[in-house]
Design an enzyme around this catalytic site. Structure first.
Site, PDB file in Angstrom:
ATOM      1  N   ARG A   1       0.833  -1.214   0.000  1.00  0.00           N
ATOM      2  CA  ARG A   1       0.000   0.000   0.000  1.00  0.00           C
ATOM      3  C   ARG A   1       0.869   1.268   0.000  1.00  0.00           C
ATOM      4  NH1 ARG A   1      -4.025  -3.073   4.282  1.00  0.00           N
ATOM      5  NH2 ARG A   1      -5.037  -4.347   2.675  1.00  0.00           N
TER       6      ARG A   1
ATOM      7  N   SER B   1      12.011  33.010   7.434  1.00  0.00           N
ATOM      8  CA  SER B   1      12.984  32.868   8.506  1.00  0.00           C
ATOM      9  C   SER B   1      12.415  33.500   9.766  1.00  0.00           C
ATOM     10  CB  SER B   1      14.280  33.568   8.090  1.00  0.00           C
ATOM     11  OG  SER B   1      15.042  33.950   9.213  1.00  0.00           O
TER      12      SER B   1
ATOM     13  N   LYS C   1      14.983  36.605   3.542  1.00  0.00           N
ATOM     14  CA  LYS C   1      15.451  35.285   3.101  1.00  0.00           C
ATOM     15  C   LYS C   1      14.353  34.477   2.435  1.00  0.00           C
ATOM     16  CE  LYS C   1      18.200  32.606   4.858  1.00  0.00           C
ATOM     17  NZ  LYS C   1      18.821  31.587   5.714  1.00  0.00           N
TER      18      LYS C   1
ATOM     19  N   ASN D   1      14.138  30.570   1.775  1.00  0.00           N
ATOM     20  CA  ASN D   1      14.776  29.260   1.904  1.00  0.00           C
ATOM     21  C   ASN D   1      14.038  28.183   1.112  1.00  0.00           C
ATOM     22  OD1 ASN D   1      16.611  30.325   3.829  1.00  0.00           O
ATOM     23  ND2 ASN D   1      14.987  30.213   5.374  1.00  0.00           N
TER      24      ASN D   1
ATOM     25  N   ARG E   1      12.800 -18.923  14.752  1.00  0.00           N
ATOM     26  CA  ARG E   1      12.174 -17.589  14.939  1.00  0.00           C
ATOM     27  C   ARG E   1      13.139 -16.745  15.765  1.00  0.00           C
ATOM     28  NH1 ARG E   1       7.016 -18.737  15.898  1.00  0.00           N
ATOM     29  NH2 ARG E   1       7.321 -19.213  13.683  1.00  0.00           N
TER      30      ARG E   1
END
Lengths: 369, 369, 369, 369
Positions: free
Chosen positions: C122, C276, C282, C284, C316
């Site tokens: 899945r 930021s 800035k 990013n 096991r």
């Protein structure tokens, strides 16, 4: 074919560089095991268990030059460690009168673990020297260029103005921490446990013998009856050398990034080094690149050592102990190589304050947008 | 001092055993690089880019015996890889008329990556042989003792009755899967990218040259213009060899556990092997122990390779590429050693159906409590 | 306190992002175990071992909504896995007449391993979708900007002129390889082994039951009598997902580097994202950064899985099996998160051909020096 | 959907057990970040930079109960860390007059790294308690059964006679070393660096503010101007916690092996625990098995942290920093779980001196052969 003649490492130039390579050679390991045998005999003489001349005779034979290294390493495959053929050879060398006092009451792991402590100590001295040299060089660079203004870069983006001194301070601090971590592994704890690991084979003077043994080797003696399979010394070694490799990697990464053509604030300059097989104009920061490559081997080796350290079953591990050897050997070498390459990189480093200034000006223009 | 003379591995008996040790020696790696240079010249002749006699002259010089291996490996440190000094040496060997056709339009990574594919292919053949031999030996043991009743052990506890055939079937299946995984790495994809990695340096016949190059090397050619820094071949190699090492480790672990004195259902028997430095009566399953120790190196090396594979920046990695080399080289060797040790263990294996029966009876008594 | 209420992950935004997070939740895992129980009963009805209505009654109860998830997970600690309390609950739900047919002849590992195959399948579908979307987006970017000239960068240095198309081709190839690797794990091999692992508990129809079981689950059935402790499926899974994470990491690294202020050839642009806490100017590349951070978790997890895979003892494993669960669960999630973050990054990506041209011009000036 | 509601861990019973689970929950992490903000404001008041009432108002708002945890964690994805939405929320809570003093001169990494130090310290206290309890329990077992003769087992083979006291001594020593290693991480070094990392944003009183900040948090302040990207604190943390996990794993391994049906010298006994889904007579040492499984996660996480620690580029890492968070978080939890499971195992442990004596007698018979 002997183990040593079958190959010369293709990538030794990268990961077996500097003085640690010799300190971890096959002969160096065997010498360390012989040093442990000599120390054991000496300690037993100190404790009055064997005559002093007997111990002296053993010590006199404990020189790797007197052994056929390739034959010993080949025979190591039979019993699963090199001590078995080494002790057989040593007994032959000292003759039948002294032979029974060789390896007396001991088991292979007493000797291999003590030899490990010696090889680590000797390697740690070399790496410590290398780190101190790198710190000194960093300080020199910092003294010269520390006040140069430069743009700081966070997450790859220009942030705010700083100075090159912040960079060299960071390098120095990391390498200083690394040196401290390495130094802490110079006295690995060892155990004198005998066949069952609990030390009883050494009789009533076990404690005294163990103390003399440790003193003679310059290492620390572990708790008396806990045996060989409590591996916090291995784990502590792994963590410390892993830290040192990471510290070297970080500095090398900064060099590689600041040396990018698009930044150009530092460069490695050396005659003959850093060229390209196809592009004559290129100038690659080969020493920093190599330091990174060597250091990147470390985390995987640390994980191997920690897996092994937690997997020593009962009184002697059937695999986890043996698994420690090549990983520890390799971790010494790759860290030693990373530090050696980093030293080289720092020696080659040229700093370009003009480019720093230009990039800083350019940054101001970017921020204006 | 030359790189090769500085050390002979102390633990090569453990992790550089079997035919892969020779297939990954320094000379073997350089030969593979020379094979790649010869294939490149041949491919360019196939495509009509250079005269056939020129290509033949290059091929005739591409023999490692004609080079000073230690000098080449020492010079590798200057440019950061062995191709640079190798190409210089090759040009000198073929003389000034042919020299310009050597390494034509190529970059170091074209050659190193192709050499890697060759070394992997050659090592894979050896390990495949070893695994098939181990499978065959497992089948023989199974044929002889497969119907012997024994207690199954889950979580260390006696569970219900089973047979030794379930054990050998499991071993066979794991080793068969390992052989299939190793075989899938015999044709690693390579790229002929040139300095920028996009292949344009090779001109309009790039595709044809690349096809001939791959055919001559017996490898697969990668997508045409993606360059060198897409490392799924490295990652796929790492996963496959890590799987093989794990398969060998599992069989060795079963041998070690069934050989415990407290179980004693199998043992390794061999003259001279498995002794103890302190206890003459012991009989250690040294080959299985060594197989485990070698195989335990693999997961850490796989993680190093995967970290590196994900860290190749832009058109050529400044560290991550170089970091692949020693880790890949070592992964070949430790897996090769694990398989070789396992073969030895299976050859030495003696099975004790009486002890199986006795343990099963004892188990019935335990269940009655 | 229930296991689920004790914490909500602080770093789930980073490493539990995208559809795989839900596909690997506690309820999703329990549902997969219930699906395995339903398939087992169905297969036994298919083989005529139990009445069809009995199997139908079991299947009708196999819905996680009918269970107290937290209670089951808390009780899992008692026996060491969730199947024990789940089977108890299931028997209670179906009533005493049907209860004996629940989990008939099976052991916990039959169910846990089958559930693992389902959860992997899945998750693989989700990650496959994500990778295909990323490939499609890469193709769109390539179609638009592929011919833009740019400088190639090798070892961080400007090399020779190339085009942005070489970059997108490389990204596409890596992500395509990743999708193929992930797809190959959609049909993990499972075993129906019973208490001893050899399948004998299922009686003479074992093979038919196993075939029906696998068909119903959409997975592959493993060799008949080799048991649960041959873990090449786990190792193959680890390698494949490790490869996919590395492929995603590489693309994200290119984005981060090309987005450096000093290069500026690409950027992530999105309202509200990438800011930021201290610097408003800035921008990013947060999605690429996060993709790298998630992907960097993978190699360590792969090494944990490979260590575990090689450490399943006898019939096991007492620890190595249990150790696989959290590492596998985490590897699904971090790889799923890396791909999801990468998709986001590519969706946010803006390309700046003018900056590419400017950098290329600048490079020509550098080469002139 | 909120990050926390999408899943409850399927394997939390294994790797999120004991008090560290709560100490590393999402709310616990956010509280630690708020504690860091409060400490920062307090330190700035201590240094006379902001008024005391302002700092008090900030501290009064720094309680996680006042925040929507799921919303903050969801918004963390926008800027790449939780500090950005947390500061926004905090500013709203304190109102416009106080808001400018919140997070003054600081950057996200100042707060996240300080919060990490707090979460580590709090977790270390719990694990220290657990280790001390385990040591005490080991001492009690040793006091009661230490003189019981038993056979020592080396490489799985019976060696020579020893006592159970050697086993408990070894356990005690390992766990004591682990406690010391963990304790050394209670005062991780932090940096107050501001946007550029060099501390200049805090002005002339940077040193005083940093000292007060560290004192208030109970951590150590790092070198003043080296910035955030020198990660020896992370590497030291990784090594220490890896060592502790290995120590726990070793004890658990001994329990599992001595509890084998074929040895039976110890067992875990507890009502309701240790059963099998298929075999009623089995008695599995589930707590020791779970301790091993949890501890086996550690080496891979350590390697992730070391890779990250060596990969922090320039002034703030674009990925390596973020990659530390989930790995560190997970390393705290798996080590905490391993120690908690080990405590449980030791509490459940029953020792069978009669079986020890019987195995020892049997061993004498084996040696006679």
């Amino acid at each position: 074919m002997s183990p040593s003649s079958s190959r010369s490492d293709a990538f030794g130039f990268l990961v077996a560089r500097g003085p640690v390579a010799a300190a971890t050679s096959g002969p160096a390991w065997l010498q360390a095991m012989l040093d442990a045998e000599a120390a054991l005999a000496g300690a037993q003489a100190d404790a009055g268990e064997i005559p002093r001349p007997t111990a002296d005779a053993i010590a006199a034979a404990c020189h790797v030059e007197r052994f056929d290294v390739d034959a010993v390493l080949a025979d190591a495959a039979l019993g699963g460690n090199a001590v078995i053929p080494l002790v057989a050879g040593l007994r032959e060398l000292v003759g039948p009168a002294v032979a029974p006092a060789v390896h007396l009451h001991a088991t292979s792991q007493d000797i291999v673990d003590a030899a490990t402590a010696l090889v680590v100590r000797r390697s740690a001295e070399h790496v410590g020297d290398g780190l101190r040299a790198a710190v000194a060089h960093t300080a020199r660079i910092g003294a010269r260029y520390g006040t140069s203004p430069m743009i700081s870069r966070t997450l790859g983006q220009h942030a705010v103005a700083s100075t090159f001194g912040a960079v060299t301070t960071r390098w120095r601090d990391g390498l200083t921490d690394a040196a401290a971590a390495i130094a802490a592994t110079q006295h690995m704890t060892v155990v004198l446990g005998g066949p069952s690991g609990d030390g009883t084979s050494f009789g009533e003077h076990h404690d005294r013998i163990a103390d003399h043994f440790a003193r003679r080797l310059g290492v620390w003696i572990g708790p008396r009856s806990g045996g060989h399979t409590q591996r916090s010394p291995t784990a502590a070694f792994a963590g410390a050398w892993g830290l040192a490799a990471a510290a070297a990697a970080k500095v090398a990464l900064d060099v590689v990034l600041l040396a990018q053509s698009d930044i150009g604030e530092v460069a490695e300059r050396a005659d003959g080094a850093g060229g390209s097989s196809s592009m004559a104009h290129k100038h690659n920061p080969i020493a920093a690149i190599s330091a990174r490559a060597a250091a990147m081997q470390a985390p995987g080796l640390v994980s191997t050592l920690l897996h092994a350290a937690g997997g020593h079953e009962l009184e002697r591990a059937a695999g986890a102990w043996h698994a420690e050897w090549p990983a520890l050997d390799q971790l010494l070498r790759v860290t030693g190589s990373a530090v050696d390459w980093l030293q080289t990189s720092l020696e080659r480093l040229v700093v370009d304050p003009d480019r720093m200034a230009a990039n800083l000006t350019r940054s101001a223009r970017l921020a204006d947008h």
